[in-house]
Design a protein around this motif. Structure first.
Motif, short mmCIF file in Angstrom:
data_model
loop_
_atom_site.label_atom_id
_atom_site.label_comp_id
_atom_site.label_asym_id
_atom_site.label_seq_id
_atom_site.Cartn_x
_atom_site.Cartn_y
_atom_site.Cartn_z
N GLN A 180 5.63 -5.66 11.78
CA GLN A 180 5.97 -5.83 10.21
C GLN A 180 7.49 -5.91 9.98
N VAL A 181 8.20 -7.24 10.09
CA VAL A 181 9.65 -7.20 10.74
C VAL A 181 10.44 -6.95 9.52
N GLY A 182 11.23 -6.17 9.28
CA GLY A 182 12.36 -6.13 8.20
C GLY A 182 11.49 -5.11 7.46
N LEU A 183 10.67 -4.40 7.56
CA LEU A 183 9.48 -3.49 6.72
C LEU A 183 10.93 -2.60 5.96
N ALA A 184 11.85 -1.57 7.18
CA ALA A 184 12.30 -0.72 6.74
C ALA A 184 13.42 -1.81 5.56
N ALA A 185 13.80 -3.28 5.29
CA ALA A 185 14.69 -3.20 4.54
C ALA A 185 13.89 -3.41 2.89
N GLN A 186 12.60 -4.39 3.71
CA GLN A 186 11.85 -4.68 1.90
C GLN A 186 11.74 -3.31 1.58
N LEU A 187 11.24 -2.03 1.44
CA LEU A 187 11.09 -0.95 1.70
C LEU A 187 11.10 -0.41 0.10
N ASP A 188 12.05 -0.50 -0.66
CA ASP A 188 12.70 -0.30 -1.92
C ASP A 188 12.53 -1.45 -2.78
N SER A 189 11.81 -3.10 -2.28
CA SER A 189 12.14 -4.27 -3.36
C SER A 189 10.61 -3.88 -3.83
N PRO A 190 10.62 -4.76 -4.64
CA PRO A 190 9.43 -5.58 -5.27
C PRO A 190 8.29 -5.83 -5.01
N GLU A 191 8.71 -6.59 -4.24
CA GLU A 191 7.30 -6.96 -3.16
C GLU A 191 6.61 -5.88 -2.55
N ARG A 226 6.66 -2.76 -3.77
CA ARG A 226 5.89 -2.26 -4.68
C ARG A 226 4.81 -2.88 -5.30
N ARG A 227 4.43 -3.60 -5.36
CA ARG A 227 3.80 -4.58 -5.93
C ARG A 227 2.43 -4.34 -4.72
N SER A 228 2.42 -4.66 -3.90
CA SER A 228 1.96 -4.46 -2.25
C SER A 228 0.96 -2.94 -1.96
N ALA A 229 2.28 -2.11 -2.74
CA ALA A 229 1.25 -0.09 -2.80
C ALA A 229 0.34 -0.19 -3.62
N SER A 230 0.45 -0.61 -4.75
CA SER A 230 0.19 -0.42 -6.09
C SER A 230 -1.53 -0.97 -5.83
N GLU A 231 -1.21 -2.67 -4.90
CA GLU A 231 -3.08 -2.93 -4.83
C GLU A 231 -3.61 -1.98 -4.33
N HIS A 232 -3.41 -1.15 -3.48
CA HIS A 232 -4.41 -0.34 -3.31
C HIS A 232 -5.54 0.69 -3.89
N HIS A 233 -4.36 0.80 -5.44
CA HIS A 233 -5.27 1.45 -6.64
C HIS A 233 -6.27 0.28 -7.25
N LEU A 234 -5.94 -1.04 -7.51
CA LEU A 234 -6.48 -2.32 -7.67
C LEU A 234 -7.89 -2.24 -6.53
N ILE A 235 -8.09 -2.73 -5.77
CA ILE A 235 -8.74 -1.96 -4.26
C ILE A 235 -10.25 -1.00 -4.18
N LEU A 236 -9.52 0.28 -5.44
CA LEU A 236 -10.30 0.63 -5.10
C LEU A 236 -11.11 0.87 -6.69
N ASP A 237 -10.23 0.24 -7.69
CA ASP A 237 -11.21 -0.41 -9.13
C ASP A 237 -12.34 -1.63 -8.41
N ARG A 238 -11.70 -2.09 -8.32
CA ARG A 238 -12.79 -3.35 -7.42
C ARG A 238 -14.14 -3.00 -7.01
N LEU A 239 -14.01 -1.91 -6.15
CA LEU A 239 -14.92 -1.83 -5.10
C LEU A 239 -15.62 -0.03 -6.25
N MET A 240 -15.04 0.18 -7.53
CA MET A 240 -15.69 1.35 -8.44
C MET A 240 -17.11 0.29 -8.94
#
Length: 252
Positions: free
Chosen positions: A170-181, A183-197
């Motif tokens: 995941q090249v450049g992940l450290a530099a992207q840590l505070d990016s909107p992308e 944050r969106r990727s992180a929040s998708e884990h809750h969406l995954i759980l929503d669809r599993l539920m």
């Protein structure tokens, strides 16, 4: 990365052995792109950082060489190996082919009484991104995917996914840590759980495919990218790298 630079990887006092600790530290830094391709790492620098003998450090470097992260450099140390964009894409596509259908199966058996357990992991992923904690993010992300996939009870599946994850970068992940992308990727884990539920197999499969492939470099072969949405049957730096400031929090 220069010897005087620091990273966001934090020391894990619960490391089972010194060898495992060093191996986790270096592999995480490589996977996240903190140690880029071509960076030279020396055994003495790592041994000095952790105030240990060269033996566990050398063993860790040999293990990372076997895993494909490093290549030996005669009389110098080990160099971080190069991984092409196509290699990264192939690994990500294969993960999507395996993980997305597996998630669809899990939707049919997802245990609602354990949802708080998975929500806690999803919260940890989001919080790590908010706090700029790269090591915490990697650790929580791996735990989330492994624990959800573990609901199928297929140990071989988990081993295959772990192997593919180890081959990713995941090249450049450290530099992207505070990016909107991120944050969106992180929040998708809750969406995954929503669809599993909701028992939404097709919906969670589609979301997981996009989640895995998001941000992965496009391949030179359009056919590979065209098939990324479904399985096939459905569609150099010479300066030695010091370990100063780098310490582990999770495995990669």
């Amino acid at each position: 990365m220069r010897a005087t630079e620091t990273t966001t990887i934090h020391r894990d006092d619960a490391a089972v052995t010194l060898r495992d600790e060093v191996e986790r530290m270096v592999s995480t830094a490589i996977v996240t792109g903190e140690l880029g391709a071509g960076t030279l790492i020396t055994v003495p620098s790592l041994a000095a950082q952790f105030a240990v003998s060269a033996t566990p450090v050398r063993e860790a470097m040999v293990n990372l060489q076997k895993r494909g992260f490093l290549s030996p450099v005669r009389n110098k140390g080990f160099r971080v190996t190069e991984v092409s964009d196509r290699d990264l894409r192939e690994v990500a596509v294969l993960r999507a082919w395996i993980e997305a259908p597996a998630m669809a199966e899990i939707a049919a058996i997802f245990p609602r009484d354990r949802v708080s357990e998975f929500r806690t992991l999803a919260d940890q992923i989001v919080r790590a991104v908010d706090e700029g904690d790269l090591g915490g993010h990697v650790e929580a992300d791996v735990a989330f995917h492994d624990r959800v996939l573990g609901l199928l009870g297929n140990k071989t599946l988990l081993e295959v996914i772990a192997t593919l994850r180890q081959r990713s970068r995941q090249v450049g992940l450290a530099a992207q840590l505070d990016s909107p992308e991120m944050r969106r990727s992180a929040s998708e884990h809750h969406l995954i759980l929503d669809r599993l539920m909701d028992g939404d197999g097709p919906g969670v499969a589609e979301l997981v495919r996009a989640h895995i492939l998001d941000g992965v470099p496009l391949a030179d072969d359009p056919a590979l990218d065209a098939g990324a949405g479904a399985p096939p049957d459905a569609a150099a730096k010479e300066e030695p790298q010091s370990a100063e400031g780098i310490s582990p929090s999770t495995s990669a």
